[in-house]
Design a protein around this motif. Sequence first.
Motif, PDB file in Angstrom:
ATOM      1  N   UNK A  43       0.856  -1.182   0.000  1.00 11.08           N
ATOM      2  CA  UNK A  43       0.000   0.000   0.000  1.00 11.08           C
ATOM      3  C   UNK A  43       0.892   1.231   0.000  1.00 11.08           C
ATOM      4  N   UNK A  44       0.348   2.312  -0.539  1.00 12.39           N
ATOM      5  CA  UNK A  44       0.990   3.630  -0.470  1.00 12.39           C
ATOM      6  C   UNK A  44       0.130   4.455   0.464  1.00 12.39           C
ATOM      7  N   UNK A  45       0.782   5.091   1.407  1.00 18.65           N
ATOM      8  CA  UNK A  45       0.005   5.878   2.367  1.00 18.65           C
ATOM      9  C   UNK A  45       0.632   7.247   2.581  1.00 18.65           C
ATOM     10  N   UNK A  46      -0.199   8.154   3.005  1.00 21.15           N
ATOM     11  CA  UNK A  46       0.210   9.500   3.359  1.00 21.15           C
ATOM     12  C   UNK A  46      -0.307   9.763   4.762  1.00 21.15           C
ATOM     13  N   UNK A  47       0.616   9.901   5.696  1.00 19.74           N
ATOM     14  CA  UNK A  47       0.242  10.128   7.103  1.00 19.74           C
ATOM     15  C   UNK A  47      -0.761   9.099   7.607  1.00 19.74           C
ATOM     16  N   UNK A  48      -0.532   7.825   7.273  1.00 24.43           N
ATOM     17  CA  UNK A  48      -1.370   6.743   7.755  1.00 24.43           C
ATOM     18  C   UNK A  48      -2.628   6.492   6.945  1.00 24.43           C
ATOM     19  N   UNK A  49      -2.884   7.311   5.938  1.00 21.09           N
ATOM     20  CA  UNK A  49      -4.070   7.149   5.097  1.00 21.09           C
ATOM     21  C   UNK A  49      -3.689   6.391   3.820  1.00 21.09           C
ATOM     22  N   UNK A  50      -4.234   5.195   3.614  1.00 20.87           N
ATOM     23  CA  UNK A  50      -3.931   4.395   2.433  1.00 20.87           C
ATOM     24  C   UNK A  50      -4.580   5.044   1.218  1.00 20.87           C
ATOM     25  N   UNK A  51      -3.742   5.353   0.214  1.00 19.56           N
ATOM     26  CA  UNK A  51      -4.196   6.046  -0.992  1.00 19.56           C
ATOM     27  C   UNK A  51      -4.188   5.156  -2.228  1.00 19.56           C
ATOM     28  N   UNK A  52      -3.407   4.073  -2.184  1.00 19.17           N
ATOM     29  CA  UNK A  52      -3.260   3.211  -3.359  1.00 19.17           C
ATOM     30  C   UNK A  52      -2.746   1.854  -2.910  1.00 19.17           C
ATOM     31  N   UNK A  53      -2.891   0.875  -3.810  1.00 20.83           N
ATOM     32  CA  UNK A  53      -2.317  -0.436  -3.532  1.00 20.83           C
ATOM     33  C   UNK A  53      -1.801  -1.041  -4.830  1.00 20.83           C
ATOM     34  N   UNK A  54      -0.857  -1.940  -4.685  1.00 19.16           N
ATOM     35  CA  UNK A  54      -0.264  -2.613  -5.835  1.00 19.16           C
ATOM     36  C   UNK A  54       0.143  -4.016  -5.411  1.00 19.16           C
ATOM     37  N   UNK A  55      -0.180  -4.981  -6.251  1.00 17.83           N
ATOM     38  CA  UNK A  55       0.141  -6.366  -5.937  1.00 17.83           C
ATOM     39  C   UNK A  55       0.803  -7.081  -7.094  1.00 17.83           C
ATOM     40  N   UNK A  56       1.667  -8.010  -6.745  1.00 14.80           N
ATOM     41  CA  UNK A  56       2.269  -8.934  -7.707  1.00 14.80           C
ATOM     42  C   UNK A  56       1.731 -10.317  -7.390  1.00 14.80           C
TER      43      UNK A  56
END
Length: 163
Positions: A55-68
Motif C-alpha cells: 500500500x501507499x500511504x500518506x500520514x497513515x491514510x492508504x491512498x493506493x495499492x499494488x500487488x504482484x
Amino acid sequence: MAITFRRAQSADLNKIVAIFNESVDLPINDEVELITPASRQEWLASFNDDYPLWVAEDNGNVLAWCGLEPFYPHPAYRFSAEISIYVGRVAQHQGLGRRFLNFVDQQVQTGLPIKTVVAYIYQGNQPSQKLFSSAGFTYWGTLHHIATLNDHLYDLLIYGRTY
C-alpha cells in the motif's frame, strides 16, 4: 504528500477494497458489482514474500495499492508475476501511480525472485497504458475480443517488463 510504501496488512483490507470499488463504475472494468472485504480475505492471504501486496500511504491514510501475483500456476512461470495497481480517486493525477511503479521496480531489482512482470490493460484504458509505458513496460501484444463486459467485446493489451 509524504508518501510511504509498505507491505499490506489485514487491517488495510477495508481501504484496499474501497479503492478497488471506486473503479467499478468505470466504463471498462471486470467487476459489475462492488466487492466486499469478506470476499477478498483469501485473496489478501495469498500474497507472500515472493509475490507481495503493498500500500501507499500518506500520514497513515492508504491512498493506493499494488500487488504482484503469480502469472500462471505452473513451475515454468515461477519467476513471472502479474501486476495490479489501483490509485484512489483522491490521489489520482498526482504522480502516485508512477512513484508506486518505481517502488515496485526497485523491489524487483533488489530482492524479489521475479524476472518478468506482466500487466493486462483494457484497450480503452489510456491512463494505465501511459502509466506503464512511462515506467519502462513495453507493449507485448493484444488479446482480441477476449472479454465480454456489458454485452460488448473488449481487447486486452499486454504490457511487460523483463528484469
